[in-house]
Design a protein around this motif. Structure first.
Motif, PDB file in Angstrom:
ATOM      1  N   ARG A 252      15.383   2.829 -31.786  1.00 23.81           N
ATOM      2  CA  ARG A 252      16.841   2.846 -31.964  1.00 23.81           C
ATOM      3  C   ARG A 252      17.261   2.196 -33.291  1.00 23.81           C
ATOM      4  N   SER A 279      10.053   5.647 -29.629  1.00 27.33           N
ATOM      5  CA  SER A 279      10.347   4.955 -28.364  1.00 27.33           C
ATOM      6  C   SER A 279      11.148   5.913 -27.487  1.00 27.33           C
ATOM      7  N   THR A 297       6.087   6.095 -19.779  1.00 29.78           N
ATOM      8  CA  THR A 297       6.404   7.455 -19.338  1.00 29.78           C
ATOM      9  C   THR A 297       6.155   8.472 -20.452  1.00 29.78           C
ATOM     10  N   SER A 312      12.153  -2.525 -30.295  1.00 28.46           N
ATOM     11  CA  SER A 312      12.247  -3.912 -29.818  1.00 28.46           C
ATOM     12  C   SER A 312      10.957  -4.399 -29.165  1.00 28.46           C
ATOM     13  N   ASN A 331      11.152  -5.160 -38.003  1.00 36.80           N
ATOM     14  CA  ASN A 331      12.340  -5.330 -37.163  1.00 36.80           C
ATOM     15  C   ASN A 331      13.248  -6.377 -37.801  1.00 36.80           C
TER      16      ASN A 331
HETATM   17  P1  FAD Z   1      16.031  -1.064 -28.579  1.00 39.87           P
HETATM   18  O1  FAD Z   1      15.495  -1.851 -27.452  1.00 39.87           O
HETATM   19  O2  FAD Z   1      17.491  -0.879 -28.640  1.00 39.87           O
HETATM   20  O3  FAD Z   1      15.501  -1.758 -29.916  1.00 39.87           O
HETATM   21  C1  FAD Z   1      15.915  -1.403 -31.207  1.00 39.87           C
HETATM   22  C2  FAD Z   1      15.318  -2.423 -32.145  1.00 39.87           C
HETATM   23  O4  FAD Z   1      15.582  -2.028 -33.476  1.00 39.87           O
HETATM   24  C3  FAD Z   1      15.886  -3.832 -31.978  1.00 39.87           C
HETATM   25  O5  FAD Z   1      14.821  -4.742 -31.771  1.00 39.87           O
HETATM   26  C4  FAD Z   1      16.609  -4.116 -33.297  1.00 39.87           C
HETATM   27  O6  FAD Z   1      16.484  -5.470 -33.683  1.00 39.87           O
HETATM   28  C5  FAD Z   1      15.858  -3.207 -34.231  1.00 39.87           C
HETATM   29  N1  FAD Z   1      16.594  -2.767 -35.418  1.00 39.87           N
HETATM   30  C6  FAD Z   1      17.903  -2.359 -35.489  1.00 39.87           C
HETATM   31  N2  FAD Z   1      18.185  -1.967 -36.744  1.00 39.87           N
HETATM   32  C7  FAD Z   1      17.053  -2.093 -37.483  1.00 39.87           C
HETATM   33  C8  FAD Z   1      16.719  -1.842 -38.851  1.00 39.87           C
HETATM   34  N3  FAD Z   1      17.599  -1.327 -39.700  1.00 39.87           N
HETATM   35  N4  FAD Z   1      15.457  -2.127 -39.262  1.00 39.87           N
HETATM   36  C9  FAD Z   1      14.544  -2.651 -38.398  1.00 39.87           C
HETATM   37  N5  FAD Z   1      14.822  -2.930 -37.107  1.00 39.87           N
HETATM   38  C10 FAD Z   1      16.055  -2.626 -36.652  1.00 39.87           C
HETATM   39  N6  FAD Z   1      10.471   3.056 -23.482  1.00 39.87           N
HETATM   40  C11 FAD Z   1       9.532   3.567 -24.307  1.00 39.87           C
HETATM   41  O7  FAD Z   1       9.552   3.359 -25.520  1.00 39.87           O
HETATM   42  N7  FAD Z   1       8.542   4.361 -23.780  1.00 39.87           N
HETATM   43  C12 FAD Z   1       8.443   4.635 -22.468  1.00 39.87           C
HETATM   44  O8  FAD Z   1       7.538   5.362 -22.068  1.00 39.87           O
HETATM   45  C13 FAD Z   1       9.405   4.076 -21.582  1.00 39.87           C
HETATM   46  N8  FAD Z   1       9.333   4.287 -20.256  1.00 39.87           N
HETATM   47  C14 FAD Z   1      10.245   3.675 -19.436  1.00 39.87           C
HETATM   48  C15 FAD Z   1      10.110   3.804 -18.051  1.00 39.87           C
HETATM   49  C16 FAD Z   1      10.997   3.171 -17.220  1.00 39.87           C
HETATM   50  C17 FAD Z   1      10.810   3.309 -15.722  1.00 39.87           C
HETATM   51  C18 FAD Z   1      12.038   2.395 -17.752  1.00 39.87           C
HETATM   52  C19 FAD Z   1      12.989   1.683 -16.843  1.00 39.87           C
HETATM   53  C20 FAD Z   1      12.185   2.277 -19.113  1.00 39.87           C
HETATM   54  C21 FAD Z   1      11.313   2.909 -19.977  1.00 39.87           C
HETATM   55  N9  FAD Z   1      11.422   2.792 -21.353  1.00 39.87           N
HETATM   56  C22 FAD Z   1      10.453   3.299 -22.150  1.00 39.87           C
HETATM   57  C23 FAD Z   1      12.627   2.198 -21.996  1.00 39.87           C
HETATM   58  C24 FAD Z   1      12.426   0.789 -22.472  1.00 39.87           C
HETATM   59  O9  FAD Z   1      12.702  -0.110 -21.421  1.00 39.87           O
HETATM   60  C25 FAD Z   1      13.360   0.475 -23.648  1.00 39.87           C
HETATM   61  O10 FAD Z   1      14.698   0.734 -23.268  1.00 39.87           O
HETATM   62  C26 FAD Z   1      13.070   1.278 -24.921  1.00 39.87           C
HETATM   63  O11 FAD Z   1      11.698   1.186 -25.243  1.00 39.87           O
HETATM   64  C27 FAD Z   1      13.908   0.719 -26.064  1.00 39.87           C
HETATM   65  O12 FAD Z   1      13.694   1.483 -27.200  1.00 39.87           O
HETATM   66  P2  FAD Z   1      13.871   0.842 -28.652  1.00 39.87           P
HETATM   67  O13 FAD Z   1      12.955  -0.316 -28.809  1.00 39.87           O
HETATM   68  O14 FAD Z   1      13.778   1.954 -29.634  1.00 39.87           O
HETATM   69  O15 FAD Z   1      15.409   0.377 -28.629  1.00 39.87           O
END
Ligand code: FAD
Length: 366
Positions: A252, A279, A297, A312, A331
């Protein structure tokens, strides 16, 4: 096949792996499972057998031997040319009923997820789906050794009912790892996530030594309720995350410029000779297609280098990448959980850091 008492359970021996093939090519999951099955067979003191179903597939037996199989049970029939649940379940159940394996493993692929539960129900045994770790539950075995103060235990003295395959898989949304046993029925059946187990190196001498067995089974048109009339392949080329040595994943964190973020990740992946992953947040937002998802998943990867950009490090994401040989995380948040598993952590904006990384790699190559 009901097997409530320990005498019946003790009759089940050896580790079998259903070796998936399509159009005469073994799936990489089959080779991963054969490699893992080798360790289990050694721990259980039994043979490792690959089970190969198809039409004209015998030549694949050597490849299975080269990765660790002692024996390959080859079941060839024109009705096994294309996968159908009816035909494959009928033949696999027939040979399992005849051969009585202690353990039967399948890949948690589309075919394995279809075939495994069907066979488990027919064989009247349990199946643990989507495992990420397998070993032998030897706690009672070890206490037996201690009580008898000997390490030279005759297998006949040992109550076979007390050893089990320990099948571990994520539970409760990935917050817990559950270890499951199947103590009262055999075979212990498990489907295993593709990409989790490591493929053993190929050994030519073992490939040449593998024994091919052709077990008896019966199969006729009357056993089939469906027929494959045509196979249509998806025109889209899917990304090979599992086989990649370098994976650059976005999360994200690219939200402020999605197109630019994906392009940067692709440029870094191209520079490294790798592929782009993501992600679940990136996939759910529609920034990348589902085949790019890494995690509980999604796909489990263990590349030489995994780069996490703006991710994250949620437990479900880590479940799919934390066994990578080297993890690099970028990050803006110094407290992001991804840094707990990173070998190299860069606190900064990925839109500034990644161009610098690309420049540094180009300079190093020059
Ligand atoms: P976020 O958690 O929103 O993190 C975004 C990160 O980007 C933050 O740490 C922020 O500090 C950083 N950021 C923002 N801007 C910048 C920038 N310009 N430069 C650098 N860093 C920046 N998730 C998976 O990934 N894979 C799976 O297979 C998966 N299966 C799931 C299964 C279940 C049953 C459940 C409940 C959830 C599952 N999830 C899965 C979801 C997981 O819990 C998280 O919601 C998801 O991984 C978050 O994705 P993210 O890290 O991209 O987003």
């Amino acid at each position: 096949m009901t097997n409530f008492d320990s005498t019946a359970i003790a009759e089940f021996k050896n580790v079998w792996v259903f070796c998936e093939q399509r159009e005469g090519k073994l799936s990489s999951t089959a080779l991963e499972l054969i490699s893992e099955g080798r360790k289990l067979a050694d721990d259980l003191g039994g043979k490792l057998c690959g089970v190969l179903l198809g039409e004209k597939v015998e030549a694949l037996a050597a490849e299975l031997g080269g990765h660790g199989a002692d024996e390959v049970l080859v079941c060839e029939h024109p009705l096994l040319k294309d996968y159908t649940t009816d035909a494959y379940a009928k033949v696999l159940c027939d040979v399992v009923a005849g051969g009585r394996p202690e353990v039967l493993l399948l890949g948690a692929t589309n075919i394995g997820r279809d075939l495994g539960p069907r066979c488990a129900a027919r064989l009247h045994t349990g199946l643990c789906a989507d495992c990420t770790h397998l070993d032998v539950d030897v706690a009672k075995y070890v206490s037996y050794l201690r009580e008898n103060s000997t390490l030279d235990v005759d297998g006949t003295e040992w109550d076979m009912a007390d050893r089990n395959l320990k099948m571990t898989r994520p539970a409760f949304g990935g917050h817990l790892m559950a270890s499951i046993i199947c103590p009262r029925f055999r075979p212990c059946m498990a489907t295993v996530r593709p990409g989790v187990m490591k493929k053993a190196p190929y050994d030519l001498a073992k490939a040449q030594a593998v024994k091919v067995v052709k077990p008896a089974f019966s199969l006729s048109e009357a056993d089939l309720h469906t027929r494959v009339t045509e196979t249509v392949k998806a025109a889209k080329k899917l990304v090979d995350l599992i086989g990649a040595d370098y994976v650059v994943s976005v999360g994200r964190g690219i939200a402020k410029d999605v197109e630019g973020g994906v392009k940067l990740a692709q440029a870094l992946a191209d520079e490294l000779g790798g592929v782009v992953g993501g992600s679940r947040a990136a996939i759910d937002s529609g920034w990348l297609s589902a085949d790019h998802q890494v995690g509980q998943t999604g796909k489990t990867v263990h590349p030489k280098v995994y780069v996490a950009l703006g991710i994250s490090g949620a437990i479900q994401h880590k479940a799919g990448m934390q066994d990578s040989e080297c993890i690099v995380a970028v990050n803006t948040n110094a407290g992001a959980p991804i840094f707990e598993v990173a070998d190299y952590g860069i606190t900064g904006d990925l839109f500034q850091v990644v161009p610098e990384l690309i420049e540094a790699i180009r300079a190093a190559k020059a």
